[in-house]
Write a protein that holds these residues in place. Structure first.
Motif, PDB file in Angstrom:
ATOM      1  N   THR B  41      -7.304   0.958  -2.498  1.00 14.44           N
ATOM      2  CA  THR B  41      -6.866   1.419  -1.146  1.00 14.44           C
ATOM      3  C   THR B  41      -6.935  -0.013  -0.276  1.00 14.44           C
ATOM      4  O   THR B  41      -6.502  -1.130  -1.595  1.00 14.44           O
ATOM      5  CB  THR B  41      -8.258   0.998  -0.582  1.00 14.44           C
ATOM      6  OG1 THR B  41      -9.490   0.221  -0.937  1.00 14.44           O
ATOM      7  CG2 THR B  41      -8.638   2.833  -1.197  1.00 14.44           C
ATOM      8  N   ARG B  42      -5.961  -0.031   0.663  1.00 17.88           N
ATOM      9  CA  ARG B  42      -5.378  -1.414   1.131  1.00 17.88           C
ATOM     10  C   ARG B  42      -6.502  -2.024   2.242  1.00 17.88           C
ATOM     11  O   ARG B  42      -5.725  -3.229   2.457  1.00 17.88           O
ATOM     12  CB  ARG B  42      -4.350  -0.357   2.313  1.00 17.88           C
ATOM     13  CG  ARG B  42      -3.452   0.428   1.430  1.00 17.88           C
ATOM     14  CD  ARG B  42      -2.132   0.636   2.410  1.00 17.88           C
ATOM     15  NE  ARG B  42      -1.722   1.921   1.857  1.00 17.88           N
ATOM     16  CZ  ARG B  42      -0.783   1.864   1.419  1.00 17.88           C
ATOM     17  NH1 ARG B  42      -0.200   0.082   1.048  1.00 17.88           N
ATOM     18  NH2 ARG B  42      -0.073   2.686   0.444  1.00 17.88           N
ATOM     19  N   SER B  43      -7.758  -1.533   2.052  1.00 21.51           N
ATOM     20  CA  SER B  43      -8.726  -2.347   2.811  1.00 21.51           C
ATOM     21  C   SER B  43      -9.564  -2.327   2.274  1.00 21.51           C
ATOM     22  O   SER B  43      -9.722  -1.086   1.820  1.00 21.51           O
ATOM     23  CB  SER B  43      -8.345  -2.968   4.450  1.00 21.51           C
ATOM     24  OG  SER B  43      -8.545  -1.311   4.940  1.00 21.51           O
ATOM     25  N   ALA B  98      -2.614   2.870  -3.054  1.00 19.09           N
ATOM     26  CA  ALA B  98      -2.261   1.196  -3.068  1.00 19.09           C
ATOM     27  C   ALA B  98      -2.156   0.823  -4.469  1.00 19.09           C
ATOM     28  O   ALA B  98      -3.475   1.538  -4.682  1.00 19.09           O
ATOM     29  CB  ALA B  98      -3.222   0.948  -2.160  1.00 19.09           C
ATOM     30  N   GLU B 103      -6.878  -7.910  -1.054  1.00 16.77           N
ATOM     31  CA  GLU B 103      -6.762  -8.414   0.546  1.00 16.77           C
ATOM     32  C   GLU B 103      -7.034 -10.345   0.269  1.00 16.77           C
ATOM     33  O   GLU B 103      -7.356 -10.676  -0.576  1.00 16.77           O
ATOM     34  CB  GLU B 103      -7.954  -8.365   1.076  1.00 16.77           C
ATOM     35  CG  GLU B 103      -7.778  -6.551   1.327  1.00 16.77           C
ATOM     36  CD  GLU B 103      -8.998  -6.537   2.356  1.00 16.77           C
ATOM     37  OE1 GLU B 103      -8.896  -6.428   3.770  1.00 16.77           O
ATOM     38  OE2 GLU B 103      -9.662  -5.701   2.395  1.00 16.77           O
TER      39      GLU B 103
END
Lengths: 144, 183
Positions: B41-43, B98, B103
């Motif tokens: 995932t992106r976040s 992703a 992050e």
């Protein structure tokens, strides 16, 4: 794998990843609780119907008792689940809604097909079960 | 020592409670699941959504199926991450998982009472690993999957999974040793 790598592997295993937020835990709690309430409500219907049927049967004079038939042979196959897939084929954002407690939330409706595959490791026979499912998610909205 | 030993699984389906004590179970598995979800995932917020969706699905429909719950849960996690990526794609993003950059903000692991510098160094090193290596490392160490299970999840061969794992450990050791030398 040499000793250095094994030590590093052991060190990594000792690290505990950070936990999901309490907000996520609360959302899970709400989702599981709402499901339980609706299940109890639906479960009450067939139970009530069965109770009425039982009373009617017992009150009918001379009603013959059902004779149990021969037992079905027990299956010797031992199927184990090997995969569980969920394919999302539609998701709709239904916009903002007001909940019973007056708070605002956004409602999403998602349509899935769940497919679970079992396999008998002895015979390699497999069984696949697919069922459509609609899920409604209500996500609280916080205005800042 | 062979790389293909059976991973020590902490739970089997028969250990999943029948009652509603999901919270204890989630306390134990939630952090590992979140870290796995962060690979796809992106976040962190997206990863939390994916964990929520996969766990609810597992608890409602899959926990009594038999077998190893961790593997089923991770299948569910990955599927939820794919669904999220598809949903984002409708809003213009590319339809693909992703690469989970972990992050650059926020910790990945809980802070121990001592050795925080070491934890930080490990987190930094993990962030700089190629995504495909970090993914396998995470699924093996914290997802507690075997190489065969990882291969099935990612659509690669068990040998490739084992190679990526070994490369990842080697790269981590290289970076951490260099960090130790430079203080």
């Amino acid at each position: 794998m040499d000793n250095d790598l094994q030590e590093l592997e052991a060190e990594l295993k000792r690290l505990r990843p950070i936990a999901p937020s309490t907000f996520t835990v609360e959302r899970i709690e709400r989702a599981l609780a709402s499901r339980r309430r609706s299940f109890l409500a639906w479960a009450a219907l067939p139970l009530a119907a069965a109770l009425v049927g039982l009373i009617a049967f017992r009150e009918k004079p001379g009603a013959a008792r059902a004779v149990p038939g021969p037992l079905a042979p027990k299956s010797v196959a031992t199927y184990k689940p090997v995969s569980a897939d969920n394919v999302l084929y539609d998701r709709t954002d239904e916009g903002l809604v007001t909940l019973a407690d007056g708070s605002t939330a956004r409602r999403y409706r998602s349509s899935y097909v769940d497919t679970i595959t079992w396999r008998d490791p002895r015979t390699q026979a497999s069984l696949r079960w697919s069922v459509p499912r609609t899920e409604e998610r209500v996500v609280p909205v916080r205005f800042q | 020592m062979t790389l293909f030993r059976k991973a020590p699984t902490t739970d089997r389906m028969e250990d999943v409670p029948d009652d509603d004590s999901w919270r204890n179970w989630f306390d134990r598995h939630g952090p590992k699941l979140l870290l796995c979800a962060r690979q796809w995932t992106r976040s962190l917020a997206d990863a939390e959504d994916v964990v929520q969706e996969a766990f609810i699905r597992f608890w409602r429909h899959q926990r009594k199926l038999g077998g190893e719950p961790q593997a089923l849960l991770i299948t569910s996690l990955r599927r939820a991450a794919i669904d999220l990526a598809r949903s984002n794609a409708r809003r213009g993003a590319r339809e693909e998982l992703a690469d989970g950059g972990l992050e650059n903000t926020g910790p990945v692991f809980e802070t121990p009472f001592e050795g925080d510098d070491r934890r930080q160094a490990i987190e930094d090193a993990l962030r700089h690993l190629p995504a495909e290596q970090r993914e396998v490392l995470t699924l093996k160490i914290w997802g507690e999957l075997t190489f065969e299970q990882i291969a099935a999840q990612l659509g690669i061969s068990p040998n490739t999974a084992a190679s990526r794992y070994r490369y990842a450990l080697g790269a981590l050791r290289h970076v951490l040793t260099a960090a130790d030398c430079h203080g």
